[in-house]
Write an enzyme that holds these catalytic residues in place. Structure first.
Site, PDB file in Angstrom:
ATOM      1  N   ARG A  96      -6.681   1.375  -5.886  1.00  0.00           N
ATOM      2  CA  ARG A  96      -5.303   0.868  -6.359  1.00  0.00           C
ATOM      3  C   ARG A  96      -5.291   0.488  -7.776  1.00  0.00           C
ATOM      4  O   ARG A  96      -4.165   0.530  -8.519  1.00  0.00           O
ATOM      5  CB  ARG A  96      -4.933  -0.664  -5.414  1.00  0.00           C
ATOM      6  CG  ARG A  96      -4.890  -0.044  -4.039  1.00  0.00           C
ATOM      7  CD  ARG A  96      -5.119  -1.210  -3.059  1.00  0.00           C
ATOM      8  NE  ARG A  96      -5.479  -0.673  -1.509  1.00  0.00           N
ATOM      9  CZ  ARG A  96      -4.199  -0.353  -0.793  1.00  0.00           C
ATOM     10  NH1 ARG A  96      -3.046  -0.418  -1.096  1.00  0.00           N
ATOM     11  NH2 ARG A  96      -4.662   0.345   0.434  1.00  0.00           N
TER      12      ARG A  96
ATOM     13  N   LYS B 104       0.007  -4.389   0.717  1.00  0.00           N
ATOM     14  CA  LYS B 104      -1.377  -4.953   0.371  1.00  0.00           C
ATOM     15  C   LYS B 104      -1.509  -4.750  -0.994  1.00  0.00           C
ATOM     16  O   LYS B 104      -1.282  -3.830  -1.549  1.00  0.00           O
ATOM     17  CB  LYS B 104      -2.537  -3.954   1.242  1.00  0.00           C
ATOM     18  CG  LYS B 104      -3.927  -4.161   0.795  1.00  0.00           C
ATOM     19  CD  LYS B 104      -4.620  -3.403   1.543  1.00  0.00           C
ATOM     20  CE  LYS B 104      -6.167  -3.200   1.194  1.00  0.00           C
ATOM     21  NZ  LYS B 104      -7.039  -2.506   1.688  1.00  0.00           N
TER      22      LYS B 104
ATOM     23  N   HIS C  71      -4.849  -6.439  -3.211  1.00  0.00           N
ATOM     24  CA  HIS C  71      -6.093  -6.174  -3.271  1.00  0.00           C
ATOM     25  C   HIS C  71      -6.946  -5.780  -4.571  1.00  0.00           C
ATOM     26  O   HIS C  71      -7.681  -5.074  -4.831  1.00  0.00           O
ATOM     27  CB  HIS C  71      -6.606  -4.817  -2.340  1.00  0.00           C
ATOM     28  CG  HIS C  71      -8.254  -5.076  -1.619  1.00  0.00           C
ATOM     29  ND1 HIS C  71      -8.765  -4.481  -0.573  1.00  0.00           N
ATOM     30  CD2 HIS C  71      -9.043  -6.178  -2.037  1.00  0.00           C
ATOM     31  CE1 HIS C  71      -9.770  -5.036  -0.449  1.00  0.00           C
ATOM     32  NE2 HIS C  71      -9.925  -5.804  -1.186  1.00  0.00           N
TER      33      HIS C  71
ATOM     34  N   HIS D 221      -5.330   1.304   8.053  1.00  0.00           N
ATOM     35  CA  HIS D 221      -6.623   0.306   8.087  1.00  0.00           C
ATOM     36  C   HIS D 221      -6.905  -0.341   9.342  1.00  0.00           C
ATOM     37  O   HIS D 221      -5.873  -0.908   9.934  1.00  0.00           O
ATOM     38  CB  HIS D 221      -6.691  -0.468   6.738  1.00  0.00           C
ATOM     39  CG  HIS D 221      -7.946  -0.947   6.378  1.00  0.00           C
ATOM     40  ND1 HIS D 221      -8.542  -1.816   7.194  1.00  0.00           N
ATOM     41  CD2 HIS D 221      -8.745  -0.842   5.377  1.00  0.00           C
ATOM     42  CE1 HIS D 221      -9.713  -2.198   6.606  1.00  0.00           C
ATOM     43  NE2 HIS D 221      -9.760  -1.596   5.254  1.00  0.00           N
TER      44      HIS D 221
ATOM     45  N   ASP E 281      -4.423   5.796  -0.246  1.00  0.00           N
ATOM     46  CA  ASP E 281      -5.734   5.118  -1.318  1.00  0.00           C
ATOM     47  C   ASP E 281      -6.986   5.823  -0.958  1.00  0.00           C
ATOM     48  O   ASP E 281      -7.735   5.826  -1.903  1.00  0.00           O
ATOM     49  CB  ASP E 281      -5.877   3.580  -1.232  1.00  0.00           C
ATOM     50  CG  ASP E 281      -6.548   3.263   0.391  1.00  0.00           C
ATOM     51  OD1 ASP E 281      -6.246   3.899   1.164  1.00  0.00           O
ATOM     52  OD2 ASP E 281      -6.794   2.084   0.478  1.00  0.00           O
ATOM     53  N   ASN E 282      -7.085   6.268   0.184  1.00  0.00           N
ATOM     54  CA  ASN E 282      -8.472   7.119   0.337  1.00  0.00           C
ATOM     55  C   ASN E 282      -8.576   7.750   1.745  1.00  0.00           C
ATOM     56  O   ASN E 282      -7.560   7.639   2.502  1.00  0.00           O
ATOM     57  CB  ASN E 282      -9.862   6.199   0.120  1.00  0.00           C
ATOM     58  CG  ASN E 282      -9.704   4.875   0.908  1.00  0.00           C
ATOM     59  OD1 ASN E 282      -9.447   3.578   0.252  1.00  0.00           O
ATOM     60  ND2 ASN E 282      -9.739   4.918   2.277  1.00  0.00           N
TER      61      ASN E 282
ATOM     62  N   LYS F  68     -13.789   8.201   4.079  1.00  0.00           N
ATOM     63  CA  LYS F  68     -13.773   6.977   3.262  1.00  0.00           C
ATOM     64  C   LYS F  68     -15.320   6.767   2.707  1.00  0.00           C
ATOM     65  O   LYS F  68     -16.040   6.853   3.581  1.00  0.00           O
ATOM     66  CB  LYS F  68     -13.139   5.998   3.923  1.00  0.00           C
ATOM     67  CG  LYS F  68     -12.967   4.627   3.052  1.00  0.00           C
ATOM     68  CD  LYS F  68     -12.300   3.722   4.029  1.00  0.00           C
ATOM     69  CE  LYS F  68     -12.309   1.988   3.163  1.00  0.00           C
ATOM     70  NZ  LYS F  68     -11.527   1.095   3.967  1.00  0.00           N
TER      71      LYS F  68
END
Length: 483
Positions: free
Chosen positions: A86, A135, A137, A225, A277-278, A298
């Site tokens: 991020r 989110k 983070h 997630h 994000d991954n 991941k």
């Protein structure tokens, strides 16, 4: 297009405000700049969307986005983990350059430095309204939350949704999960089945409220997630269990945002981007997604951990139905958006490059990058140049076996030696050309030279190198820096 060396990624500010004129060039800076919508999932695998090969559930809205725009086959995040990824998206920098590594814990006394230019802060200089629903983070202390980084509105979780007292392995490690509005807690332990709906409703209202001015809308979903949650309207609807239900609800959310843009007659002035994000958290088995034919997931720098779905639509500027096979990365979004908005970058060095020629679907255009780097923390694990990907000796993890029903499996520590792969022929990273031999000496030499320049600039813990171009993250006053 010439390829810029990796040590010269500082983009000249003037180039982002004076785009080259062409049939598919963005509008001039004097006109109203485009709205920017970025929808960013969490732990979404490469093969978790219909147009990337997903099975057992449907994603008609995301697939429609791809049909109406461009889909990248070789799009990357620089690290296969939450906070680092991020940081790269929002700053245009490799995450180790800005000091954000791994996944920040709820009690971390640090965050993204407010000296860093984010997409939101940059667009504020061009009169944009800015919002994030989802989110964050990038730091839990109030001084590191989205309002400190250029966002007018923030509603969501400050970190991963599994960082709570119901964690399947370490429940005592985490405090009650907060839902934030701005910097204030509005709920403790919120009903996670409502998160996707809440974020979507906020996004739609933001579009409606800002239809008469340019806006930047960032929707970083907590899903898929773990722990997986879905609202009643999608529970049990897919043929892939809870995971499929969750993806279908994310697809619904995308459809709601696209419908809001259509109702407000904003489609032709809005660039919509969808990515993640991954790669999938394979340890969670049936609650994890799929990297398809790619290797690992991941928490690794193999393709399954860092290659992501990426779709962009902007009617009239991005031709419909295009597929781009050139490598690009999330770090490229900030300088590209700067060009489209007529914004000027800060003097801090960034690593991303303008990929508008790729994004706009121009034929025959090559990636502007000589190389793309893949770090795990401060360790340089791999580098990609053209079709070639070189792994340096490093450790990685693999679930053996994977978990089930929301519980993770056991992780096995593995090692790879030096390995060279041709990703055009071998995207699954199965055939190590160093081991197999062949005429690869000049390829290896060029990539090693790029890696050495990267180590000088960004460091490499594997070779005990400290980079000269690193910047400090933000830290809470009075907290000593951990060495």
């Amino acid at each position: 297009m010439s390829r810029a060396p990796i040590t010269a990624l500082l983009w000249v500010a003037l180039s982002c405000s004076v785009p080259h004129l062409a049939a598919n060039s963005p509008p001039a800076a004097a006109a109203r700049p485009p709205n920017i919508v970025v929808i960013f999932c969490d732990d979404l695998g490469y093969a978790d969307i219909g147009c990337y090969g997903a099975k057992g559930y449907k994603t008609p809205n995301i697939d429609r986005l791809a049909r109406q725009g461009i889909r990248f086959t070789d799009f990357y995040v620089p690290q296969g983990v939450c906070s680092a990824s991020r940081a790269a998206l929002l700053t245009g920098c490799y995450p180790n350059r800005v000091g954000i590594l791994g996944a920040l814990s709820p009690d971390a006394k640090m965050g993204l430095n407010t000296n860093e230019l984010t997409i939101a802060r940059m667009l504020k200089t061009r009169g944009y309204a800015t919002a994030i629903y989802g989110k964050w983070h990038l730091g839990r202390p109030p001084q590191f939350l989205p309002p400190a980084h250029g966002f007018d509105e923030y509603f969501g979780l400050p970190y991963s949704n599994d960082m709570w007292p119901k964690h399947p392995q370490s429940p005592t490690n985490y405090p009650p999960l907060p839902l934030l509005e701005g910097t204030n807690v509005v709920q403790w332990m919120p009903d996670q089945s409502q998160l996707t709906t809440w974020y979507t409703d906020r996004a739609v209202k933001f579009i409606e409220s800002n239809r008469d001015r340019p806006f930047f809308l960032y929707v970083p979903h907590n899903m898929p997630h773990v722990p997986l949650f879905v609202s009643e309207k999608f529970a049990g609807k897919s043929k892939r269990g809870l995971f499929g239900d969750v993806i279908e609800e994310i697809d619904w959310s995308v459809g709601e945002i696209l419908a809001a843009l259509q109702r407000q007659h904003l489609e032709e002035n809005t660039l919509v981007i969808f990515s993640s994000d991954n790669g999938p958290w394979l340890s969670y088995g049936d609650h994890a997604g799929s990297a398809g034919h790619l290797r690992e997931g991941k928490a690794t720098e193999f393709e399954g951990g860092v290659r992501e779905p990426f779709i962009a639509r902007w009617p009239g500027h991005i031709p419909a139905g295009r597929v781009c096979r050139e490598p690009a990365m999330t770090i490229d979004l900030l300088p590209t958006i700067a060009r489209l908005a007529g914004a000027i970058l800060s003097t801090n060095k960034i690593d991303g490059l303008d990929i508008w020629p790729l994004l706009s679907g121009r034929r025959g255009v090559k990636t502007p990058h000589e190389s793309l780097l893949f770090y795990w923390g401060n360790e340089l694990h791999a580098i990609r140049s053209g079709p070639w990907k070189l792994h340096f000796p490093h450790g990685y993890v693999r679930p053996v076996p994977a978990g089930h029903g929301g519980a993770p499996g056991r992780m096995m520590d593995l090692e790879t030696g030096a390995a060279l792969y041709n990703l055009e022929k071998d995207p699954g990273e199965k055939r190590n050309l160093i081991r197999d031999g062949g005429n690869i000496g000049s390829i290896l030499a060029g990539m090693q030279n790029s890696a050495e320049r990267a180590r000088t600039d960004l460091g490499d813990a594997l070779t005990k190198r400290k980079g000269a171009g690193l910047r400090e993250p933000g830290r809470v006053e009075g907290i000593a820096r951990k060495q």
